[in-house]
Design an enzyme around this catalytic site. Structure first.
Site: not given
Ligand code: BG6
Length: 499
Positions: A51, A154, A184, A222, A241, A246, A345
């Site tokens: 945009r 995803k 991925h 992570e 998520d 995964h 996380k």
């Protein structure tokens, strides 16, 4: 220069979401890496749709810093120049139907005889997939053209229903087998390696079953929090998520039967067959076999905030940023073998690993330690194997020793290993869908997550708070202790283990 790598060396990529995070951090660097290694189709162009009011020249200027910061190769001016010649910016708001006429005109100019394979990449939120697909179709673009591919990311929807709705529209506009769904993790070097380790080694292939394996663990920790993605993450959570996609994908590669051959179809069929047999504990047992947590901090600061104080997160949020779960696959090969998966996380370190713990042997009056095979996915890549030998000396006793192959310690391997997105884009240009996931698998996994979500409140699954940059909720540790086991990690493997 690069010879014949693709069925069609004339490819035109149309990238929606051209000014988004994914394009900056992953897609442009991956395309540049392909340019640098001469692995783009000979006649390749990418039309970047966004945009913002860039010209192609100002976009190229901007793009340089994204590539500098994220590509595995340094920019060299000659390659960069050649890359820029292939990148064109097209200003358009994909939510405004009027924009699709000019887009069609531009594509007709770039590809007047329609001989290019057009590769549509939707690097946008799944909520926009339907709008874009339908407006492309209305503009006479894409509709079931056997040459056109579409690549989507995803999570392909928010739940089974939205994912199914999206899929239905996409399968009307594009040829179903030309829809490439990215997970991925499937393109990570060591995830790819799971099948090689299993099937290229008789010593593992022969014992890869319930007679020899005590338990399987898949961990993806992570250190990052939700960063700028609070909006998306707060209605998603760790289970949707990371587990829905995964972790279940990894689980399928670890537990599936050997595919009939190396084709994408056979690999997907083998994955699907085992994913359809994944079970979580039923009834009350679920309450103690699923641990969900949310990160918090004792002392808040700008960089280190409790999840509930992150941008665009509800201050009373009950969304989980951590999940540990015990599963089983109901197949003759693995029935009754516990599979523990966990992801979180703001953990104390970034680490994705697959640990296969074998059953204990008893020899010479002594109980040996379990043999452990550890596949290190990231950040280090390698394979570690712990086994037993006799302790040197007169007295007879066993000692536990290890072999440790560190693939990423070798400089050439680091440089020669394509990053996940590089591998995925190359595979899509080559029409190889084996690194992508199928709708059957995505649908199955959504159904699994829906069943789990339905059971969670019934079985009184609690949300535990855990301190950031620590180990996650202690209840996850206790879950394994109750089974007489422990998470395979440095503390367990001993001082010699190099994480
Ligand atoms: C994404 C998730 O799919 O994977 C993110 O949406 C997560 O929340 C990311 O951070 C992890 O990917 P990687 O490659 O950094 O392990």
């Amino acid at each position: 220069m690069n010879g014949q790598l693709f069925n069609n060396e004339n490819q035109l990529m149309i990238l929606f979401g051209g000014t988004g995070d994914l394009t900056f951090r992953k897609l442009l660097p991956a395309l540049y890496n392909l340019q640098k290694t001469d692995r783009l189709p000979t006649r390749f162009r990418v039309l970047i749709i966004g945009r913002r009011p860039y010209t192609s020249e100002s976009y190229h200027e901007q793009m340089r810093s994204w590539i500098e910061g994220n590509a595995r190769f340094r920019i060299d001016e000659e390659s960069y120049q050649r890359f820029c010649e292939k990148v064109e910016y097209f200003q358009m708001d994909f939510n405004v139907p009027d924009g699709y006429g000019p887009l069609r005109e531009r594509l007709n100019t770039l590809d007047p005889d329609r001989s290019a394979q057009r590769v549509y990449y939707f690097a946008v939120s799944p909520a926009s997939f339907v709008v874009i697909a339908q407006d492309l179709a209305k503009a006479g673009l894409a509709t079931q053209n056997p040459q056109d591919l579409i690549i989507i990311e995803k999570p392909f929807g928010d739940d089974l229903q939205t994912a199914s709705e999206i899929n239905e529209v996409l399968e009307t506009v594009f040829v179903p087998s030309n829809i490439y769904r990215i997970d991925h993790y499937l393109a990570k070097e060591m995830v790819q390696n799971v099948l090689a380790i299993r099937f290229a080694n008789v010593i593992f292939e022969g014992i890869w079953n319930r007679d020899y394996i005590d338990n399987i663990q898949i961990s993806a920790a992570e250190t990052v929090g939700v960063e700028t993605r609070g909006n998306y993450y707060d209605h998603t959570g760790a289970i949707k998520d990371m587990v829905q996609n995964h972790l279940l994908q990894i689980l399928s590669l670890v537990t599936m039967e050997k595919p009939l051959d190396e084709s994408a179809r056979s690999i997907h069929d083998a994955q699907y067959a085992v994913l359809a047999k994944v079970r979580f504990p039923q009834g009350e047992e679920l309450g103690s076999s699923l641990v969900v947590g949310q990160y918090t901090v004792a002392r808040e600061s700008e960089e280190n905030r409790s999840y509930r104080h992150e941008e665009k997160v509800d201050s009373q949020s009950m969304t989980e940023t951590y999940a540990a779960l015990k599963l089983e696959v109901d197949t003759p090969r693995f029935k009754d073998v516990p599979i523990y998966i966990r992801t979180g996380k703001r953990m104390h370190k970034r680490s994705t690993e697959i640990a296969i713990t074998f059953k204990k042997s008893f020899y010479h009056g002594e109980q040996a330690k379990n043999d452990v095979l550890l596949i290190k996915v990231q950040p280090d890549e390698g394979v570690y194997f712990r086994f037993n030998i006799k302790k040197p000396g007169q007295e007879y006793s066993l000692q536990s020793v290890f072999m440790d192959f560190c693939q990423s310690c070798i400089y050439e391997n680091r440089i020669n290993t394509p990053e996940a997105y590089e591998r995925l884009l190359f595979a899509a240009f080559a029409e190889d869908s084996s690194l992508f996931t199928s709708w059957d698998i995505a649908k199955n996994n959504w159904q699994f997550i829906e069943d789990l979500n339905r059971e969670m409140p019934r079985q009184n699954v609690q949300l535990y708070f855990y301190e950031s940059f620590d180990d996650g909720p202690v209840q996850a540790r206790e879950m394994l202790e109750r089974d007489g086991r422990e998470w395979v990690e440095e503390k367990v493997l001993g001082d010699d283990f190099q994480a």
